[in-house]
Each structure stands twice: as structure tokens, then as C-alpha cells.
Design an enzyme around this catalytic site. Structure first.
Site: not given
Length: 741
Positions: A429, A633, A637
Site C-alpha cells: 500500500d 496499515d 487494507d
């Protein structure tokens, strides 16, 4: 459907959530024991799943809650021939290095006089103890020290299965019984009392060494338990300090933490400044500065300052307690490869018994006599004990997860540990994972010229949002002392933006992709957008719903910085031969700008991906034959972390992400990703080495014993050393350290 059936369905209570019980299991000695305990547990009504671990001597049972369910589970363990214990009975106890050695020492003292004549023969001295003295020395070893083997073997027979204890009991009893028969029926016979006594002593020695090694593999959990202080200094309402046991501290209590003391529980700093050593949590050696409002984690060590803190979590709700549970879960878990081992070992003992009988019959047919035939059969029984087979996998997993935890990598389940070494694609990410995650508003462009007025409208629309970009807008307004009006009728459009009314004007703030969907004319702003996007910035716009249609009032340009170690960490992963990908909700130009700063190529970027689509992108990679690790995080996600083969969550992110991931990285350092893959590789290598030697030992040893090339004493020594060597090989993992990126 009749009325009675309908009524029964209506009256049926909602399905209760399943409960989990962890309990210790005493008396297990080999992989066959594991299989027997699991079968016994699965027969208990309501039990959905049962996993038994030989190395931790524990069982995890998932069951439907019911009256007396836990008692029935414990009874099933006892009736299978084992002792149910409290799960934490051994977790916090290290014990002396020589604990439990007494039976081994007695066995060595009684067996030594029996072995000395054998050594004398090698030197040309023919010492031979009288038969009655050999009997007196060997019998206590056989039936007192060896009682545990008879007891466990009898339980195995009653359950219709076999285990290591049964093999030892049968083999040594045959040797002892043969010696008694020869003593009573022959003149000056050669006796085998020393073989049965030495085999039992060596097996006991092997089990003691094995237990000692197990205590080292559980050191990680003991070290975590030791981080909890016993006493907390509680501030009473009258301002006085009172020392209370930690178990009596409640959320909301105010505590004093003196210099050099451990923080008793999770909480927030109310007064004072200090540096806190959080290396037990993060593996980060440098102290972390703390001031009023800072978060404190129970178990960390206060530096030079006196702190007053307010407790936010105690007991099982603290970060430390959750870490302990994660480590325990991983160590008690069963890797997929272990299930194959369990299936093999469940048929192993019956096969060995058949081979032992066939060996005896074969030697009798060959005409060597009953004495030699029995000795060869005894040797087969002794050398075939599958102890090493049962320990090969759990011992390596315990050592691997323990050392990983000490370096700031928490492995939540054994399956993630076993899969991680096969990963060929790592997806990151962008925001908060590859970048610092605190975007700044670096430019505010208002074509009409009244920048402060437009900034006030934008800040008013964003004031109630927790989105990082929204906070950056509000912070800019505060820095410029702009009065922020109140917004009404706010509505968030997931993955696109926010709309509402501010100062009587209908406004929306959103991504450029949303503006394109709505058909907002950008005019002269288009050149500004392209200029900033080429620099890797994220651009959004403030738009008003005017009578003539949608009008762009201002552009907001946001920039985030890559983490200092990000480019180095990515280069290190690439050097391992891994394919790297970045996934982001940003427009493609902004995502590519950040990718260039990180050393990623254009084809390694997935941009403009809505939060709900991340998991489908991960699933697409997996369907393409890739083994995928996802590193993230945020809350958005979590689905992608769960969809990946291995999910890695940054502990600096949200709890939701950590729950969805199989691996938690306890600090925001991306170099831990390579560490997680490396410790998986080392652990799986140890598992394979252990299984190879365990299988080779049995596969080679049984034919040699059946063909008469081994004696019972040599077989007993080899069997004991095989278990010890497997544990020692696993313990080599404790020397592992994070690889240099």
C-alpha cells in the site's frame, strides 16, 4: 412445512459463537501421542476442531459452548491416557537447568555397573557380575524408572493405537524377560539385563535433554511474561500514592511511573517528559521520547523522567497481552507440513510392531534360536520410536517465531510462517506504508484570487473528517489563522470525496477521477494539475454546485514523503528476486511520481484503485500463479491483507489491519518485510532438515536392526540422540538476526 416445524425453527436460538480452550497435555512422548489426543478430543460432542502440539505439550480446542463442555474435554484427555493441565502452567516458569534429572541420574548409577563388563571385554578384561546382582540392578530401572512407559503404553493399547512408550515397554520387557528366562534355565548364560536397563536410561536421558531444549524454545513467551511488573503506584483521590498489585489496577486509574521502572499498563502520559525503551515491543533499540498526551505501552521501560499516566487498558486488553497471545498462537499452531507428518505417524507404530514380529519370525526360521531372534526384534522396537518425527516441525516453528518476535516481527499463525518463504510478489500500500502517511498541503490555488475565503470553505467541509488529506487542509487553515465555518448535511462518498453545505453554499471536495465522472470543467486549472502531478503530488479540487452547474473554485495540492528506509528496503527485496508492486487510490500521475522516488517502474504501479477493489487485485495476482504478500496499515487494507497468501500489517497502523494479517511488523520499518521472509525461509529449511534426519534415521535404522547389525543399546542411544539433535538443530534459529537490506 407443518406448524410444529415452523415453531421449532422460530424458537431455535441464534447460533452461539464458538469458544476456544487452550490446555496443557502432560505425558505425550511422540507423534503418535499427538494423533491419539486429537482423535479423543474430536470425539467430544460439540468439538469442531482440535490441534495438539508435541513441542509445547498443549492442545487448542474449538468447540460449541455448552454446560460441562470444558470438563468433558479435560476428561477426554485423561481417558486417552494423558494429563490435562492449565495452559499457563509452564509458560512463566523456567526452572533449574537440572530440573527433572533425578530419574536419569539414578538410572545412570544403576546401569553403569551393568555396562562396565562390556567395556572391560573390549580391553581384554572379563568381568562379569553375578546374575542375581544384574537382576537386582536392572529390575528397579525396568519397573520403577520405566513405569511411565508401561502406564502410557497400556493407555495406548486400551485406545487401540500405539506410541513410543509402547515400543519401549515391549522392547525392554522382552530383553529383561529373556534374561530372566536364560538365568533360570541355563548354566552361566549371556544375559541382556544391561540392554534393557541402558535403553530405558538413555530414553529418559533423551527426554530430559529434549525437555531442557523445549524450555529454551519457549523462552520468548517467558521473557514476555516477565515484562509485566507485579506492583503499580496508584494515585488516590487525596493525591497520595498507594502500591497495589497489578491485577487490581483498573482503566481510568492514574499511576506514577518512576525512572527506570517498567510501565505497568497501557495508557496516556498526563504529566512529565521522558525517554521510553520500547525495544521489547518493536525491536527498535533507540528510546522513544514521551510527553503529555503520548501513548505508553505496558512492559516498556521508563527512562530518566517521572511520569504520571492514565490507564487505558489492563490485563488481557493490553498490547503486551495481545503480543503474548499472538506468539502463543503461532507456537501452538500447526503448519500444513505437520499435518502430513501426523498422518504418517498415526500408522507408523502399528507398522513397526508388524516389522518386529516379522523380524523375530524371520530369524527363528533362519535357525538362530529364540534368544537372538528376540534381541533383533527388541532392537527394531527400540530404534523405531518416532520421537524426532513428532518434534521436527513444532520445535522449528517455536524457535523461529520466538526469535522473530524478539526482532519486532510477530507471526500470528504457523501457516503464514510456512508460506512466506514461497512469496514471489510483494504488494505495498502507498500511503502510510511506503510513505510517512502525513501528507501536507503544499499549494492552494484559487483562480478567483480570494484564497483565504476558499480555504475557509474547504476547511469547513473537511473539519469533521479523519482522512489525512482533510486534516492537512484544516491544519493549513489553522496555521494561517483562518476562521473555519461549520458545515451541515455532510456526506462522504467512499473512495471519492465529501460534499455538504458551508456558509449557505453547496460544495464538494474530491479526487480528480470523481470530478471527471461528474463532468466538472477545469479550464485553465488543467495545466496546474498536470504540472503538480508530474512532481508526484496528489491533487484534489473544491467544487461548488452553482445555478449554472458545477464550478471548480480551488485546487489543493498534497505531498507525502517516502519513508527514509523505503527505497533501500525495496532494493533489498528486489535483490532477493522478488517482484514488487505498489497499490494506491491516487491518480496514476501522482502514484507514478512517488514510484519514481522509490525506484519502482511504471509497470509496478497499480493506481486509482478504490479501497474495495484492492482485495480483487490481490486475488487476480494469485490467480495468475503468484504467491503474494500484501503489506499495509489502514482499515481499507484489511480485505487485501486477508486476501493475500501472507498479509503483513504495520503495527503503526490500525488494529483492524493487524487482525486481518498473518504477520505484524511491530515498527514502521519496511526492512522488517525482508526479515519476515528471511526467518520464514530459515524456519522452513530447519523443518525440512529435521524431517529429513528423522525419516532417514527411521528408514535406515529399522532395516539395520532387523538384519542384526545393531544392538538394543546402540539403538536406544541412537533413538535418544535423534530427538536431541532435532531440538538442537531447531535452536540454532535463536542466533538469527535481521538481514542487512
Amino acid at each position: 412445512m407443518n406448524t410444529a416445524t415452523t415453531a421449532s425453527i422460530l424458537e431455535r436460538p441464534a447460533q452461539e459463537p464458538l469458544a476456544t480452550l487452550d490446555l496443557g497435555v502432560g505425558g505425550m512422548t511422540c507423534a503418535s501421542c499427538v494423533g491419539r489426543v486429537e482423535r479423543a478430543l474430536k470425539k467430544v460432542p460439540g468439538v469442531q476442531a482440535a490441534t495438539v502440539n508435541l513441542a509445547t505439550e498443549s492442545a487448542r480446542v474449538v468447540f460449541a459452548p455448552a454446560d460441562q463442555a470444558e470438563a468433558q474435554i479435560r476428561r477426554a484427555v485423561r481417558e486417552a491416557g494423558y494429563e490435562p493441565r492449565a495452559a499457563t502452567a509452564q509458560a512463566g516458569q523456567e526452572g533449574s537447568a537440572w530440573a527433572g534429572f533425578a530419574p536419569v541420574g539414578i538410572g545412570l548409577l544403576l546401569s553403569a555397573p551393568l555396562v562396565l563388563p562390556m567395556l572391560g571385554d573390549l580391553l581384554g578384561y572379563h568381568w562379569m557380575l553375578p546374575a542375581w546382582l544384574q537382576f537386582l540392578l536392572a529390575t528397579p530401572v525396568q519397573f520403577v524408572l520405566g513405569a511411565r512407559f508401561y502406564k502410557a503404553g497400556w493407555h495406548a493399547l486400551r485406545a487401540g493405537s500405539g506410541n513410543m512408550d509402547l515400543l519401549v515397554a515391549l522392547g525392554t520387557s522382552a530383553g529383561w524377560g529373556l534374561s530372566v528366562w536364560l538365568w533360570l534355565t541355563h548354566e552361566s548364560p549371556h544375559l541382556y539385563f544391561e540392554a534393557s536397563a541402558v535403553v530405558i536410561t538413555l530414553v529418559l536421558l533423551g527426554k530430559w535433554l529434549e525437555a531442557r531444549a523445549k524450555r529454551q524454545t519457549t523462552a520468548a513467551i517467558r521473557a514476555l511474561h516477565a515484562l509485566k511488573p507485579d506492583i503499580a503506584h496508584v494515585i488516590r483521590r487525596n493525591g497520595q500514592e498507594l502500591d497495589l498489585p497489578l491485577d487490581e489496577v483498573l482503566p481510568g486509574d492514574r499511576l506514577v511511573v518512576r525512572p527506570g521502572e517498567r510501565v505497568p499498563a497501557d495508557g496516556l502520559v498526563e504529566e512529565g517528559r521522558t525517554q521510553v525503551d520500547e525495544s521489547m515491543l518493536t525491536g527498535e533499540p533507540l528510546p522513544v521520547p514521551k510527553a503529555a498526551g503520548g501513548r505508553l505501552t505496558g512492559g516498556s521501560i521508563n527512562g530518566e523522567g517521572r511520569l504520571v499516566m492514565q490507564v487505558t487498558a489492563v490485563g488481557s486488553e493490553t498490547v503486551l497481552a495481545r503480543i503474548i497471545r499472538l506468539v502463543e498462537d503461532a507456537q501452538a499452531g500447526k503448519a500444513p507440513i505437520q499435518r502430513l507428518v501426523d498422518r504418517v505417524s498415526s500408522v507408523f507404530v502399528p507398522v513397526v510392531l508388524v516389522i518386529a514380529v516379522a523380524t523375530a519370525l524371520g530369524w527363528l526360521v533362519a535357525g538362530v534360536g529364540i534368544e537372538a531372534a528376540l534381541i533383533h526384534a527388541v532392537t527394531v522396537l527400540v530404534i523405531a520410536c518416532p520421537c524426532a518425527l513428532g518434534l521436527a516441525t513444532p520445535a522449528a516453528i517455536m524457535a523461529g517465531t520466538g526469535v522473530a518476535a524478539s526482532q519486532g516481527i510477530l507471526v500470528k499463525d504457523a501457516q503464514a510462517l510456512e508460506l512466506a518463504h514461497r512469496v514471489d510478489t510483494v504488494v505495498f500500500d502507498k500511503t502510510g506504508t511506503l510513505t510517512v502517511g502525513r501528507p501536507r498541503l503544499v499549494a492552494f490555488v484559487a483562480p478567483g484570487g480570494d484564497e483565504r475565503a476558499q480555504l475557509a470553505l474547504a476547511a469547513g467541509l473537511q473539519a469533521g473528517s479523519e482522512h489525512p488529506l482533510a486534516r492537512a487542509v484544516v491544519q493549513r487553515a489553522q496555521e494561517q489563522s483562518v476562521a473555519v465555518p461549520t458545515a451541515t448535511g455532510l456526506r462522504a462518498v467512499p473512495g471519492r470525496g465529501t460534499e455538504g453545505e458551508v456558509a449557505g453554499r453547496q460544495l464538494l471536495i474530491g479526487s480528480l477521477a470523481w470530478l471527471q465522472e461528474l463532468g466538472v470543467p477545469l479550464g485553465s486549472l488543467q495545466q496546474e494539475i498536470e504540472r503538480w502531478q508530474l512532481q508526484g503530488a496528489t491533487v484534489s479540487a473544491l467544487v461548488e454546485r452553482a445555478p449554472g452547474g458545477l464550478v471548480a473554485r480551488a485546487l489543493m495540492v498534497f505531498a507525502d514523503e517516502p519513508k527514509p528506509e523505503a527505497a533501500q528496503a525495496l532494493a533489498g527485496l528486489r535483490a532477493r528476486g522478488l517482484r514488487l508492486m505498489m497499490i494506491s487510490g491516487d491518480n496514476r500521475a501522482a502514484a507514478l511520481g512517488m514510484a519514481r522516488r522509490l525506484g519502482l517502474a511504471e509497470e509496478e504501479v497499480m493506481a486509482e484503485v478504490l479501497p474495495g477493489d484492492k482485495s480483487s487485485r490481490i486475488a487476480g495476482l494469485r490467480e495468475g500463479g503468484h504467491v503474494v504478500a500484501m503489506v499495509g496499515d489502514g482499515v481499507n487494507d484489511a480485505p487485501a491483507l486477508a486476501a493475500a497468501d501472507v498479509g503483513m500489517a504495520m503495527a503503526t497502523g490500525t488494529d483492524v489491519a493487524m487482525h486481518a494479517a498473518g504477520v505484524t511488523l511491530m515498527r514502521g520499518d519496511l526492512r522488517l518485510v525482508a526479515g519476515a521472509l528471511d526467518i520464514s525461509d530459515r524456519t522452513v529449511r530447519k523443518i525440512r532438515q529435521n524431517l529429513f534426519w528423522a525419516f532417514i534415521y527411521n528408514v535406515a535404522g529399522i532395516p539395520l536392526a532387523a538384519l542384526g547389525f545393531l544392538s538394543p543399546v546402540v539403538a536406544g542411544a541412537a533413538m535418544a540422540m535423534s530427538s536431541v539433535s532435532v531440538m538442537a538443530n531447531a535452536l540454532l534459529l535463536k542466533r538469527w538476526r535481521l538481514p542487512d537490506a
